[in-house]
Every structure is written in C-alpha cells, then in structure tokens.
Design a protein around this motif. Structure first.
Motif, short mmCIF file in Angstrom:
data_model
loop_
_atom_site.label_atom_id
_atom_site.label_comp_id
_atom_site.label_asym_id
_atom_site.label_seq_id
_atom_site.Cartn_x
_atom_site.Cartn_y
_atom_site.Cartn_z
N LYS A 101 48.23 36.50 45.78
CA LYS A 101 47.83 35.43 46.68
C LYS A 101 48.49 35.59 48.03
O LYS A 101 49.59 36.11 48.13
CB LYS A 101 48.26 34.08 46.11
CG LYS A 101 47.48 33.65 44.92
CD LYS A 101 48.10 32.36 44.38
CE LYS A 101 47.51 31.99 43.05
NZ LYS A 101 46.41 31.10 43.09
N GLU A 102 47.80 35.13 49.05
CA GLU A 102 48.42 34.98 50.37
C GLU A 102 48.03 33.60 50.88
O GLU A 102 46.86 33.25 50.86
CB GLU A 102 47.92 36.07 51.33
CG GLU A 102 48.56 37.42 51.02
CD GLU A 102 48.10 38.55 51.93
OE1 GLU A 102 47.40 38.27 52.93
OE2 GLU A 102 48.43 39.71 51.65
N ILE A 103 49.02 32.87 51.32
CA ILE A 103 48.84 31.48 51.78
C ILE A 103 47.92 30.72 50.83
O ILE A 103 46.96 30.06 51.24
CB ILE A 103 48.27 31.40 53.21
CG1 ILE A 103 48.55 32.70 53.97
CG2 ILE A 103 48.90 30.22 53.95
CD1 ILE A 103 47.86 32.75 55.31
N GLY A 104 48.23 30.83 49.55
CA GLY A 104 47.52 30.02 48.58
C GLY A 104 46.16 30.53 48.16
O GLY A 104 45.56 30.03 47.22
N ASN A 105 45.64 31.53 48.84
CA ASN A 105 44.33 32.04 48.46
C ASN A 105 44.45 33.38 47.75
O ASN A 105 45.28 34.21 48.12
CB ASN A 105 43.45 32.24 49.70
CG ASN A 105 43.18 30.94 50.41
OD1 ASN A 105 42.90 29.93 49.77
ND2 ASN A 105 43.32 30.96 51.72
N ASP A 106 43.58 33.58 46.78
CA ASP A 106 43.56 34.89 46.13
C ASP A 106 43.14 35.95 47.14
O ASP A 106 42.18 35.74 47.88
CB ASP A 106 42.54 34.88 44.98
CG ASP A 106 43.03 34.06 43.81
OD1 ASP A 106 44.25 33.77 43.78
OD2 ASP A 106 42.22 33.71 42.94
N VAL A 107 43.85 37.03 47.17
CA VAL A 107 43.45 38.12 48.07
C VAL A 107 43.15 39.40 47.30
O VAL A 107 42.48 40.29 47.80
CB VAL A 107 44.51 38.41 49.15
CG1 VAL A 107 44.50 37.33 50.21
CG2 VAL A 107 45.89 38.58 48.56
N LEU A 108 43.65 39.49 46.07
CA LEU A 108 43.38 40.69 45.28
C LEU A 108 43.43 40.32 43.81
O LEU A 108 44.38 39.67 43.36
CB LEU A 108 44.43 41.77 45.58
CG LEU A 108 44.13 43.17 45.06
CD1 LEU A 108 42.89 43.75 45.75
CD2 LEU A 108 45.31 44.10 45.27
N VAL A 109 42.42 40.71 43.07
CA VAL A 109 42.41 40.46 41.63
C VAL A 109 42.34 41.81 40.94
O VAL A 109 41.45 42.62 41.19
CB VAL A 109 41.19 39.60 41.22
CG1 VAL A 109 41.24 39.31 39.73
CG2 VAL A 109 41.16 38.31 42.03
N LEU A 110 43.32 42.05 40.07
CA LEU A 110 43.38 43.33 39.36
C LEU A 110 43.23 43.08 37.87
O LEU A 110 43.63 42.03 37.37
CB LEU A 110 44.72 44.01 39.61
CG LEU A 110 45.10 44.26 41.07
CD1 LEU A 110 46.54 44.73 41.16
CD2 LEU A 110 44.17 45.27 41.69
N GLU A 111 42.69 44.03 37.17
CA GLU A 111 42.59 43.89 35.73
C GLU A 111 43.04 45.18 35.09
O GLU A 111 42.67 46.26 35.54
CB GLU A 111 41.14 43.59 35.34
CG GLU A 111 41.01 43.14 33.91
CD GLU A 111 39.61 42.65 33.62
OE1 GLU A 111 39.24 41.55 34.10
OE2 GLU A 111 38.87 43.38 32.96
N LYS A 112 43.80 45.05 34.02
CA LYS A 112 44.34 46.26 33.43
C LYS A 112 43.29 47.01 32.63
O LYS A 112 42.56 46.43 31.86
CB LYS A 112 45.53 45.94 32.56
CG LYS A 112 46.35 47.20 32.36
CD LYS A 112 47.73 46.90 31.91
CE LYS A 112 47.60 46.46 30.49
NZ LYS A 112 48.72 45.74 30.01
N SER A 113 43.24 48.30 32.86
CA SER A 113 42.37 49.13 32.06
C SER A 113 43.21 49.71 30.94
O SER A 113 44.17 50.43 31.19
CB SER A 113 41.78 50.24 32.92
OG SER A 113 41.64 51.41 32.15
#
Ligand code: CMP
Length: 682
Positions: free
Chosen positions: A151-163
C-alpha cells in the motif's frame, strides 16, 4: 508500568524468554495469542503452533528507531502487536504506515533480495513479534499468505500472489509505476540477464506494457537511482521486443542518452568497477544492435509495396526490389509506400501511391485530385466494396486501408449519398489469377506444399507480437498498423477459398475427384511441414458446403484419402476450445506455423473476458494471459524454418502459382457453381 500487569504481562514475559526455555504451557499461551492475531488469520493452526516456539518479542519504547533500511539484507519477518511503523522508500519518502495486526518484511525473505523499503518505529511503545529468516523459511514461507498487498497512502499499489511452483510471487495487479519499480528491484538482480532464464513477470511486462504504460513513461526517474538495473532492463527489452523499440522516437532518444551516460560513467571511473564494465558491455550490445538496424533501414528506405494490377487485391504485396536476404526486409512498416487502385462508381480507377498508414482522408484527397468528380471533397467517402457486393464505409480518420480490406475487396471513392449504388468491378468475380502459371493438376503436390510453406513462413516471420495487441485492443489506440498480421490472415482466407474455387471450377467429375484427392494430399504435406495455418485453411475449404455437398465426387474418392480426411477432421474439430489441435501442437517442437485465427481468438477472449484495470490497478493477470498467447508466436519461431527441398520439376512455375492463387470468395457464386456441377438429386 500499567502494561506490565494483567493477563498480557504474563504473556509478554513468556515471549521474552529464550525459545529453548519455553514450557508446553508457555507454548500453549503463545499459541492462543497468535490465534487472535488478524495478520495470521490465514495461517493453519498447525503453523501457529510451530510459530509459538520461534517467535521473539521485541518492544520499542521510543519512536524513531529504524528497524532496517531499504537495501539491507532481509533477516526477519515482523508482525505488529501494538503501535505503528512507517514504510519509506528513497525515491518517494514515507509511502505508508502499518498498524497493529499488520505484518511486513516477508518480501525480501521470499525472493532473497534486499529490503524494498526502510521501516521506522512510529509510536512509542510499539510491540513487535519477530520471526527470524531461517524459521520463517522453514515454517511460514511455503504456506505464508498467498497474496501480498503493498500500500501507499492507504491505497493498494501492488498485489502479489505466490506461485507454489516457482517459489516466487507473481504480479496480480498494480499501478504501472509500482509494477515497474517492483520489476527493477526484485526481478533483475537474481537472474543472469544475458542468459535465457527470464522471469515470467518481467516477460509479461515487456510484452504488454504498451497497453497500460506508453513507452514515453518508462522514463528517466529510474535511471538516476539505479542505472545499472535500467541498463539490464533495457537490454531485456531490446532482446524481447526488437525493432519496435528502435522505431519509436522516444525510446530511441532514451537509448542514446543512456548510452552517453554510461560512457561518461566509464570515463569518470575508468575500468575499476566490474559492475560498470558489465553495464557498459550490455549497453554496447544494445547500441550495436541499434546501429545494425539503422543501417538496414537505410538500405530499405523507400521500400514500396504494390497491389498487383488487374484488380486482384488478393495477391500479396511484393517488395519491388527485394534482392538481398535480409531478415527484416519484407516487414511492412507504417511509412512504407503502397501502390493501389481507387475505383469510382463507373468502374474507372486511378492508381495512388501513399504510405501504408495513410488515413482514409488522405486517400480521399489523393484520389479526388486524380479522378474527375463534380462533388466537393467534403461530400466524398472511401468505401470498401466486398466481392459479395457488401459495402463498408471508412471513417476519415481510419488508416492502413489497403492492407485491411478483405480478400477480393476493392476500394471506392464515392459521394456519400451514392454509396448504395456501388457495384463490384468485374475483376472481383473473375476467377483467373493475373498470371496463372500452369494448373494445379500438373504441378507436384509436394513441391506446392513446400513452396506454400516457405511463402507462409515469410509472412508469419514478419508478424510482430505487438500486432496481436494492436488488433485486439484496436489499432487506433496505438496509432499503429497491423499490416503484416492482416496480410497473413488474408493469406489464410485466400488458401481456403482457392481450395473451394479449384474444386467448383472443375466441370468433369473424374478431374474433380482428382483435385479433391490432391488437396487432401496437399494438406498431408503441409501438416508434415508443421504448417498448421495452411493445413487448417485447406481443411476448412474442403469442409465448406459448396464442396462437402458434392456427394458424387466424394463417393469416388479412394478410401485411403477418405480415411485421411476423416482423421484430419477430428484435428480441426473446434469442440472443447480446439482441444485436439492444442494437444497435437503442444507436443511438437519449433519451428512451426500455427493456426493463426485461433491465436487471435484467444487474444480477443482474454481481452473481452477480463478488465484491463481493476479498482484502479492494472490487472496484471490479464497481461499475463495475453503474454502467454504472444509467447506462442515466439516459441513457433525460436528456430528459423529449414526444410529439405523436394525434387524440383518446375520450381519457377510452382513459385509463381503459389504467390497468386486464383480464388472466388463470393459464397453465393461458389454455391451456384457447385449446384450446377451436381444438382441436388430428388
Ligand atoms: P521487505 O522488502 O522485506 O521490507 C520492507 C517491507 O515493507 C516489504 O518487505 C513489505 O512487507 C513492506 N511494504 C509495505 N508497503 C510497501 C510499499 N508500498 N513498498 C515497499 N514495501 C512495502
């Protein structure tokens, strides 16, 4: 002092005790506490039990203490029990604050890369639970949260998922900038750049970034902080995308600047730094590729293409002066000139020469000057008239019209209100190719298949992966052309209708049977050469009603050919999303020519079924799916096609026959020809 009392006090004391001294009761107490932590809610209880014996309690009575800095080695993973910490990066300052119940620091451990941010205690009396790297890797890593959200300033900026397969996080979504930042920081350092091992996320990005991040934003911000990574990144970019990088003015000047920066660094620091040497050698490689490309462009500048005369736009564009065997020579580029006809309602025509990407407006003006029409230009329109009489008007802003019109279509200039009066010119129905050299029956089937495959290969080779994106998202969005792809797809139709035409043009039944048999044989050879595009085109021609209804002809077919045809029918069977074909080609080695319309369909499906942005973030999973299809192209062409030439009887005839197949593509005409051959028996 207050804190030291109450049930928590005992827990804290237990947590502070060395791990080896924890009694079963202690462990049970810690375990119960861990079960109440929000950040651990996704973990199975068995893991929490294991964690109970390894977690370390860390109290920070005063704010301001920095736990670790961006760039440090990752040593532990943290969970906030109480208080808060700030997340800060060198380029942006404080980007986020994390509170009770949140965790951090797992990223560096998973990827085995430096810390991506600096973490500082923000409140007095911040209490953390710490799990050291080894324990983390042993206990948590494999079942740790499958998704990570930055998150940056409360907003999601990157979503990762484990492979689970790759032991790596895959990008699910993100802002364009954060995705790029993540790639630069995490996806370059551990791989051997020049080697073949390529991070799938990086490859996805390189193939699809034009959808969500125009080249001009891949900007210098990153150059300043991490030039070396930028050089590595640019190297991959050039290797993956090839000529479009050099065709783009913005990226060109970027490359030039980067090169002179690196050179300046080298002069400043001499040959002292190994990293700098590496950087310089990559940059050198990039620039020599660029120079080679520029020389090649110079050689081929002013390349012209023509729609062969005689009103047969089906024939392929031939380079007028193609002499040398230069690999990128036959690629059609936006600024190349193309010579083509524009008809008027009375079937008189003028010949124009314009760049491939000229707009309908430009064609209109060009043709207006040459034809004598008594209307003001503003009243005129450019219209495609198809061979079945259908009329399709173009908007003035549309471009690359000569390459996008359908097989056997003609381009007309007409006053707006006269559009409905336009009729086909006779050539559109004419079944004789411009220069028919010999007839199908007399040419060797194997030689035909061989030259058809070389011909198709050349067309296929010229199609850039980007053209799939342009076609799927709309050319106008990118101000780009899809001419090479258009021509290749048109070739598919050409082969398909040529098959039907050849059969429907044979009056005599035994000749017809013979041609049918020869077509099946031709399909067999194409399949042996892994030319699945031509193979499908032939089979689809043979399955067209105008051919399949000729039951007398089919009855006379030798049983061997018939059996073969039935077998091929199962291969082209579209059910379960072309499963039979996908399984077959999945096992084959490169090089091959794929069934192109299916790849187009895959792209369109992915595009229509998935949003490009979700909650303001780039839907990177969609980009991954698009890139998968684009990679198929790459796979098919890993090696250049080299075939053993068959014994040649009349190579010149075969070659010119293959380059100009006669074909009628008006379904009604073909059907009535077919009916004349074998009227329905009552
Ligand atoms: P790591 O790179 O190991 O160390 C810094 C941590 O900060 C990182 O893992 C993430 O867990 C966390 N973090 C949270 N938000 C961000 C962000 N926007 N950018 C970078 N790191 C972040």
């Amino acid at each position: 002092e207050l804190e030291q009392r109450g049930p928590d006090a005992h827990l804290r004391m237990v947590l502070r005790s060395p791990n080896s001294e924890r009694t079963p009761e202690d462990l049970e107490l810690i375990y119960e506490d861990l079960c109440m932590q929000k950040a651990l809610a996704h973990l199975p209880n068995s893991v929490k039990r294991e964690l109970a014996s390894v977690v370390v309690f860390e109290a920070h009575p005063k704010l301001g203490h920095t736990l670790f800095r961006q760039g440090d080695e990752g040593k532990a993973w943290y969970l906030i029990l109480h208080g808060a910490v700030t997340v800060e990066t060198y380029s942006k300052g404080v980007v986020e604050t994390l509170y009770e119940g949140e965790d951090f620091g797992g990223l560096a451990l998973i990827h085995n890369v430096p810390r991506s941010a600096t973490i500082t205690v923000k409140e007095d009396n911040t209490h953390l639970l710490r799990v050291d790297k080894d324990s983390y890797n042993k206990i948590v890593r494999d079942i740790e949260t499958n998704t990570v959200k930055l998150k940056e300033i409360g907003n999601d900026v990157l979503v990762l998922e484990k492979s689970p397969r790759l032991h790596k996080y895959m990008i699910i979504a993100g802002t364009p900038q954060k995705i790029l930042e993540h790639l630069l920081e995490h996806r370059l350092s551990n791989t051997n750049v020049a080697g073949s091992r390529n991070d799938p996320c990086l490859d996805d990005f390189l193939l699809t970034h034009i959808v969500f991040m125009p080249t001009r934003t891949l900007d210098r911000e990153y150059t300043i902080n991490c030039k070396r990574k930028v050089v590595q990144f640019v190297y991959r970019w050039v290797v993956t995308i090839r000529h479009p990088v050099f065709d783009d003015v913005v990226s060109m000047s970027f490359l030039e600047e980067l090169a002179s920066d690196v050179e300046a660094d080298c002069q400043l620091l001499g040959g002292k730094s190994q990293a700098l040497q590496e950087e310089a050698s990559l940059m050198h490689h990039i620039m020599s590729r660029l120079r080679r490309y520029q020389d090649e462009r110079l050689e081929t500048s002013g390349l012209k293409w023509k729609l062969p005369p005689g009103g047969q736009p089906i024939c392929l564009f031939t380079a007028m002066n193609s002499t040398s065997k230069n690999s990128s020579r036959s690629i059609i580029r936006p600024m190349d000139d193309i010579i083509f006809r524009v008809y008027c309602a009375d079937h008189t025509f003028c010949t124009l020469r314009l760049p491939v990407n000229a707009t309908a407006e430009a064609i209109k003006v060009g043709a207006y000057e040459k034809c004598s029409l008594r209307h003001p230009v503003s009243d005129l329109r450019i219209v495609e008239v198809k061979s079945n009489g259908e009329r399709v008007p173009f908007r003035d802003s549309e471009h690359s019209i000569p390459t996008t019109v359908a097989l056997n279509s003609c381009i007309f200039l007409t006053p707006k209100d006269h559009m409905d009066a336009l009729t086909c010119v006779p050539e559109q129905e004419k079944s004789e190719g411009a220069e028919i050299s010999g007839d199908f029956e007399s040419l060797s089937t194997k030689e035909l298949a061989y030259h058809m495959t070389l011909f198709d290969w050349e067309l296929f080779w010229n199609v850039h992966e980007y053209e799939l994106i342009y076609l799927t998202f709309g050319r106008h969005r990118f101000q780009q052309i899809t001419a090479n792809l258009d021509i290749f797809l048109r070739r598919f139709n050409e082969i398909q209708y040529w098959v039907i035409t050849e059969i429907c043009m044979s009056q005599n039944i035994s000749k017809r049977t013979n041609i049918l048999k020869k077509m099946i044989k031709l399909a067999t050879y194409c399949k042996e050469y892994y030319n699945f595009n031509a193979f499908f085109a032939i089979l689809m021609g043979l399955s067209d009603v105008a051919v399949s209804r000729l039951s007398t002809t089919w009855d006379k077919l030798p049983s061997k050919s018939r059996k073969q045809f039935t077998e091929y029918e199962t291969l082209i069977d579209p059910s379960r999303n072309h499963r039979a074909y996908r399984i077959t080609v999945g096992k084959l080695p490169s090089p091959m020519i794929p069934f192109m319309p299916l790849l187009i369909k895959d792209m369109k499906f992915t595009h229509d079924g998935n949003k490009t942005h979700v909650d303001g973030l780039v839907n990177f999973e969609k980009m991954h799916m698009l890139a998968q299809t684009m990679r198929t192209l790459r796979y098919c062409r890993i090696r250049h096609l080299v075939l053993d030439p068959p014994v040649s009887k009349n190579e010149a005839d075969v070659k010119s026959y293959v380059s100009c197949l006669r074909c009628i593509n008006n379904e009604r005409t073909l059907m009535s020809m077919s009916q004349k051959l074998e009227p329905r028996r009552t």
